[in-house]
Design a protein around this motif. Structure first.
Motif, short mmCIF file in Angstrom:
data_model
loop_
_atom_site.label_atom_id
_atom_site.label_comp_id
_atom_site.label_asym_id
_atom_site.label_seq_id
_atom_site.Cartn_x
_atom_site.Cartn_y
_atom_site.Cartn_z
N ARG A 141 0.54 -0.20 -8.86
CA ARG A 141 1.41 0.88 -9.31
C ARG A 141 1.54 0.84 -10.82
NH1 ARG A 141 3.06 0.00 -4.09
NH2 ARG A 141 3.93 1.79 -2.97
N PRO A 156 0.83 -1.21 0.00
CA PRO A 156 0.00 0.00 0.00
C PRO A 156 0.86 1.25 0.00
CG PRO A 156 -0.81 -1.59 1.60
CD PRO A 156 0.51 -2.10 1.14
N ASP A 157 0.46 2.21 -0.80
CA ASP A 157 1.17 3.49 -0.87
C ASP A 157 0.42 4.48 0.00
OD1 ASP A 157 2.69 5.66 -1.49
OD2 ASP A 157 1.94 5.88 -3.54
N ALA A 186 -1.71 -1.96 -3.22
CA ALA A 186 -1.66 -0.91 -4.23
C ALA A 186 -1.34 -1.49 -5.59
CB ALA A 186 -0.62 0.15 -3.85
N THR A 220 -4.20 2.81 -4.56
CA THR A 220 -4.20 2.03 -3.33
C THR A 220 -5.63 1.68 -2.94
OG1 THR A 220 -2.17 3.08 -2.56
CG2 THR A 220 -3.53 1.96 -0.92
N SER A 222 0.12 5.58 -8.21
CA SER A 222 -0.27 4.46 -7.35
C SER A 222 -1.77 4.53 -7.12
CB SER A 222 0.48 4.49 -6.02
OG SER A 222 0.05 5.58 -5.22
#
Length: 793
Positions: free
Chosen positions: A174, A112-113, A172, A162, A160
Motif C-alpha cells: 500500500r 491483500p486488497d 499487498a 496486490t 494498493s
C-alpha cells in the motif's frame, strides 16, 4: 370505485418496496455449490511470508488530469515452491486523505486488497522460482482512477498493489500518489536540517584505520555523501571540520627514544588522520549558502557542565569549538541544543537556557502544537525567559521520523511516497497563513545517502513544496506570528511565544500520535564522579598546554576527556569511563616526560651561590617551564628562578640563586611548574649542607699565611743584603777604578773576592790616559804580571 389503472399501481409499489428491503437487508439464499475441483482439493491463499514486495518506482511525483500512473514492484519468492502466474493488481481510493495518522495506518497494512475490481493489472508472468525475483509493472491513466478534478480536492490518494498468483491473492503493498489537478495552488515552505556528527566521538578521529574504514564505506562516508547535497542544512559538530592531530608514527614504525640533542628526525610529526582531514576538507568546501547550526564540540553535555564547579570543563568545550570554527572558516548561524520529548519540562528548558544556546529544539507537541489539530503549525516559536528570549525550533515529528527511515533497512521508495503524501496533506489543510516546516531526522547507523538524494529530488518536483533554509525559521523566531490560519499579514502561522512553564513531556504513541506524559522522564547526564575526574584531567591538560610550543601532542588526551562528556555516551557510562581513563593514562605518560634531575647533594659554603638544576623533556615539542625550589627548614633564602625552555626530547640547565641564612642541613625539594606556577611534575628531593662560616675561616687562614710569607721575605732580604740579589750582567770595569781598589779582577767575577790584598794603586803616569782600544782586562793583567818582578828585585 377504483380506476382501471389502480390494480396496476399497487403491484408496482409493492415490488419497489420489496426490492428496497432486499437491497438494504439482503436475505441469505441457499449457498452456491462449489466447483468440482474445489470439493476435491480446496485452494488456500498463499501465505504473505512466502513473498516480499519492494516498490521500485512510482511515477509521477505529482499526477494531473493528463498524466499516467506507473508502478514497478519487485516480487521475490521467499518460499520453497515455485510461484505460478504472479500478477500485480492496482486499486485506489478516490477520496483524499485529510488525517495524517491515516497515512501510516494505510501503509502499514499488508493484507491483500480485494475491494472492488482492479483498475489495472500487470502483464502475465510465468513462474518465479524459489529465491528468485521478478519485476512487475502496472499502468493506469489518471482519468481511469476517477479522482475529482476540482482544485480544492487535490491531495494524497491511497493506492494498493496486490500480488496474486494462480493460488489466489498473496499480499499487498500500500502506497500513495499525490493528485494535483490544474488550479491547485496551496504551498508550504520546507527545510531539512541534517545532523552531521560522529556516532563515536573521540574514537574514529583518533584511529587512522578506523577513520579510513568509516569514511570509505562506513557511516562517515555515507554521511559525507548525504551532507554534501546543497539542499540540506547542517546541525554540525565542529570537531569534524577540525579533526585532532595524531602521531605520524605507526605501531610498525614507533618514534625513536629521547636524546640529549635531538635532531629533526627523532621528533615525530603530528597531523590529523588523512581520512579525517579529507572528510573535513569536503565539509569545508561544501558549505555553500546552506544554514549551519552549531552542536557542542564532540556533542558534550553542556547542560551538565553549567554547574559552576565545572567551569574549566565548560570553557574547554567552548574554546575547542571556537578554535574549530575559526580553523575551518565556517561561521555557524546559531548554536542549538535539543531536548527530547519525554524529558521536556520547565526545568529542562531552564537548564538548557542556562547553557546559553541561541536556539532550543523541542517536539511541537511539548509546546502545545499537537498533530491532532486540523492545521499543522510552522516549526518555530520563541521561548520567553527573564531578560530575553531563546529561539524555539519545533521540527515536525512525522516528517522527521519518516526522513530518518531512509536507510538501507527500509524500502526508500515507500518512505519517499509517504513523505510526499504527508507534505501534501499538510499543504492541503485549510490554512491561508504562510507556514514553514522543519525536518530534523535523527539518523541511524544505516543511513542511505542515495535515498535521501532522490527524496530531495522528489521534493523539488513537488509543486506544493517550496525549498527554504533553516535560517529563515530563525529569522522568523523574532516574530510577529500569525494568530489565525487566515492571517496572512503577520508572519508565519507558528508555535508562537511560549514560556518554560508551558512545556510538557510527550512521547509518540503506537499510532504515531504524540501523547502527553504525567511527569517527565529524567534525561541522563554524565555521572558526577566522572565530571570530577574529567575536570582533573582537563586541569592537567591546560597546565601542559600552557608551556608547550606545539600542543598537537595534547589532542588525543583532550579529545578523550571531552568525548567522555558526550551525550552519545550518557546511556553507556562504562564507555565514557573508559575514554576518560585513556585520557588520564596519556596525561600521566606525558607529565612523566618532563622531569627534574638534581645532584645527589649540594654544599653551600658561601653566603650566596647558584644551585644547578638539570631539566629533561621527553615530549615531542619544546616546553617552557619554571623550576620551583623549597626547603624543609628556613636556613636559606631561594630567589625566584627564571623560566627555561627545554627542547623537544632534550635537556636544559638552570641555576637558581640561593642565599645562606644559618648553618645546618636541609632537604631541598625541586619541582617543575608552568610559567604561571601550575604544577607539572615532582618534587624531587636532595640534601643541601649549609655552612657559610667555612668561607670566612678559609679566607682568614689565607690572609694570615700571606702576611707571614711577606714578613719572612722582607726579613730575609734585609739580612742577606745585596748578595741575596741576583747577579748583574758581567761587563768590563774601569782600569782606573781597579787600580784604585787594588783588585786585579772585576768585582762581579766569582774569584774576585779571593784575590790578595793589593797595595794602594800608583798614580798613573802623567799624560798616560787609558786608550779606548784596549780591552777591559788588559790593565788588570798587566798589574798582576808586574808585581812578581817587583818582589824579585
Amino acid at each position: 370505485m377504483p380506476s382501471p389503472s389502480s390494480p396496476m399501481r399497487l403491484p408496482v409499489a409493492a415490488l419497489t418496496a420489496l426490492l428496497t428491503v432486499l437491497l438494504l437487508a439482503p436475505v441469505p439464499l441457499a449457498p452456491a455449490l462449489p466447483a468440482a475441483d474445489a470439493l476435491v482439493s480446496p485452494a488456500a491463499p498463499a501465505a504473505a511470508d512466502d513473498s516480499s514486495l519492494d516498490l521500485v518506482s512510482l511515477t509521477p511525483t505529482s499526477l494531473d488530469e493528463n498524466g499516467t500512473l506507473e508502478a514497478v514492484v519487485e516480487v521475490t519468492n521467499t518460499s520453497s515452491t515455485p510461484m505460478r502466474e504472479p500478477a500485480l493488481e492496482l486499486r485506489t481510493r478516490t477520496s483524499r486523505v485529510t488525517e495524517r495518522d491515516a497515512l501510516r495506518s494505510w501503509q502499514g497494512d499488508t493484507d491483500p486488497d480485494t475491494q472492488g475490481a482492479p483498475i489495472a493489472t500487470s502483464a502475465p508472468q510465468g513462474v518465479i522460482a524459489p529465491g528468485k525475483s521478478a519485476r512487475l509493472s502496472v499502468r493506469a491513466s489518471a482519468r481511469s482512477l476517477g479522482y475529482s478534478t476540482e482544485p480544492y480536492y487535490w491531495g494524497a490518494r491511497r493506492l494498493s498493489l496486490t500480488l496474486t498468483t494462480a493460488d489466489g491473492p498473496v499480499e499487498a503493498l500500500r502506497t500513495f500518489v499525490v493528485w494535483r489537478p490544474r488550479g491547485a495552488d496551496q504551498v508550504i515552505s520546507q527545510s531539512v536540517l541534517l545532523p552531521v556528527a560522529d556516532p563515536e566521538p573521540g574514537v574514529t578521529s583518533l584511529d587512522g584505520q578506523e577513520a579510513a574504514a568509516s569514511t570509505a564505506s562506513g557511516y562517515l562516508g555515507n554521511l559525507r555523501t548525504a551532507a554534501l547535497d546543497p539542499r540540506l542544512d547542517w546541525w554540525l559538530d565542529p570537531s569534524l571540520v577540525d579533526p585532532p592531530a595524531i602521531s605520524t608514527h605507526s605501531d610498525e614504525n614507533p618514534p625513536p627514544t629521547p636524546s640529549a640533542s635531538p635532531s629533526s628526525d627523532t621528533v615525530p610529526d603530528y597531523a590529523p588522520a588523512p581520512a579525517m582531514q579529507e572528510f573535513a576538507d569536503a565539509l569545508r568546501g561544501g558549505v555553500g549558502d546552506r544554514t549551519v547550526l552549531a552542536r557542542p564540540y564532540l556533542d558534550a553535555d553542556t547542560v551538565a557542565l553549567a554547574d559552576p564547579q565545572f567551569a574549566e570543563l565548560r570553557t574547554a568545550v567552548a574554546d575547542a569549538g571556537d578554535r574549530a570554527w575559526k580553523a575551518s572558516g565556517i561561521t555557524p548561524r546559531a548554536s542549538a541544543l535539543s531536548i527530547p520529548g519525554p524529558a521536556a519540562s520547565a526545568q529542562a528548558v531552564q537548564a538548557a537556557q542556562g547553557a546559553a544556546p541561541d536556539a532550543v529544539i523541542l517536539p511541537p507537541a511539548s509546546v502545545g502544537s499537537t498533530t491532532d489539530t486540523f492545521a499543522t503549525r510552522s516549526s518555530v516559536g520563541r521561548l520567553s525567559r527573564p531578560g530575553g528570549a531563546t529561539a524555539l525550533l519545533a521540527p515536525d515529528p512525522g516528517l522527521s521520523t519518516a526522513f530518518a527511515a531512509l536507510s538501507t533497512d527500509s524500502d526508500p521508495e515507500q518512505v519517499r511516497q509517504l513523505l510526499l503524501a504527508d507534505t501534501a496533506t499538510i499543504a492541503g489543510q485549510d490554512v491561508e497563513a504562510p507556514r514553514h516546516l522543519l525536518i530534523a531526522p535523527s539518523l541511524g547507523p544505516n543511513l542511505n545517502a542515495d535515498a535521501m538524494s532522490t527524496t530531495m529530488d522528489a521534493f523539488d518536483q513537488a509543486p506544493w513544496i517550496r525549498s527554504a533554509r533553516t535560517a529563515d525559521l530563525l529569522d522568523a523566531a523574532d516574530g510577529p506570528f500569525a494568530q489565525t490560519t487566515s492571517d496572512t499579514s503577520r508572519g508565519l502561522y507558528a508555535v508562537g511565544e511560549v514560556t518554560a512553564e508551558d512545556v510538557t513531556p510527550t512521547q509518540p504513541s503506537a499510532d504515531g500520535e504524540a501523547e502527553r506524559l504525567r511527569r517527565p522522564v529524567p534525561q541522563p547526564h554524565p555521572q558526577h564522579s566522572l565530571l570530577r575526574d574529567a575536570a582533573s584531567a582537563q586541569s592537567r591538560t591546560t597546565a601542559l598546554a600552557e608551556g608547550m610550543e606545539d600542543d598537537a601532542e595534547l589532542d588525543a588526551p583532550s579529545v578523550h576527556t571531552l568525548a567522555a562528556l558526550s551525550q552519545r555516551y550518557t546511556d553507556d557510562p562504562d564507555r565514557a569511563a573508559t575514554m576518560l581513563r585513556e585520557a588520564q593514562q596519556e596525561l600521566d605518560r606525558m607529565l612523566s616526560m618532563v622531569t627534574v634531575e638534581p645532584a645527589s647533594g649540594y654544599n653551600l659554603v658561601s653566603d650566596s651561590s647558584g644551585v644547578p638544576i638539570t631539566l629533561n623533556n621527553g615530549l615531542d615539542t619544546a616546553i617552557t617551564v619554571r623550576p620551583r625550589l623549597r626547603t624543609d627548614r628556613p636556613l636559606v633564602r631561594i630567589s625566584e628562578p627564571k623560566q627555561v625552555t627545554i627542547p623537544a626530547r632534550g635537556q636544559a640547565e638552570v641555576t637558581v640563586p640561593v642565599e645562606a641564612v644559618a648553618n645546618g642541613m636541609v632537604t631541598l625539594e625541586v619541582e617543575v611548574t608552568t610559567p604561571s606556577g601550575r604544577h607539572l611534575n615532582g618534587p624531587v628531593s636532595a640534601p643541601l649542607t649549609v655552612n657559610p662560616a667555612w668561607e670566612n675561616w678559609t679566607t682568614m687562614v689565607l690572609v694570615v699565611l700571606m702576611t707571614v710569607l711577606v714578613i719572612v721575605g722582607v726579613l730575609r732580604a734585609r739580612r742577606t743584603g745585596s748578595r741575596a740579589r741576583a747577579p748583574g750582567v758581567l761587563t768590563p770595569e774601569d782600569p782606573v777604578e781597579l787600580a784604585r781598589t787594588g783588585r786585579s779582577l772585576p768585582a762581579s767575577y766569582p774569584d774576585a773576592g779571593s784575590a790578595a790584598p793589593s797595595a794602594p794603586p800608583a798614580p798613573p803616569p802623567s799624560g798616560d790616559e787609558p786608550s779606548g782600544d784596549h780591552s777591559d782586562t788588559a790593565p788588570a793583567t798587566r798589574s798582576a804580571r808586574a808585581r812578581p818582578d817587583e818582589e824579585t828585585e
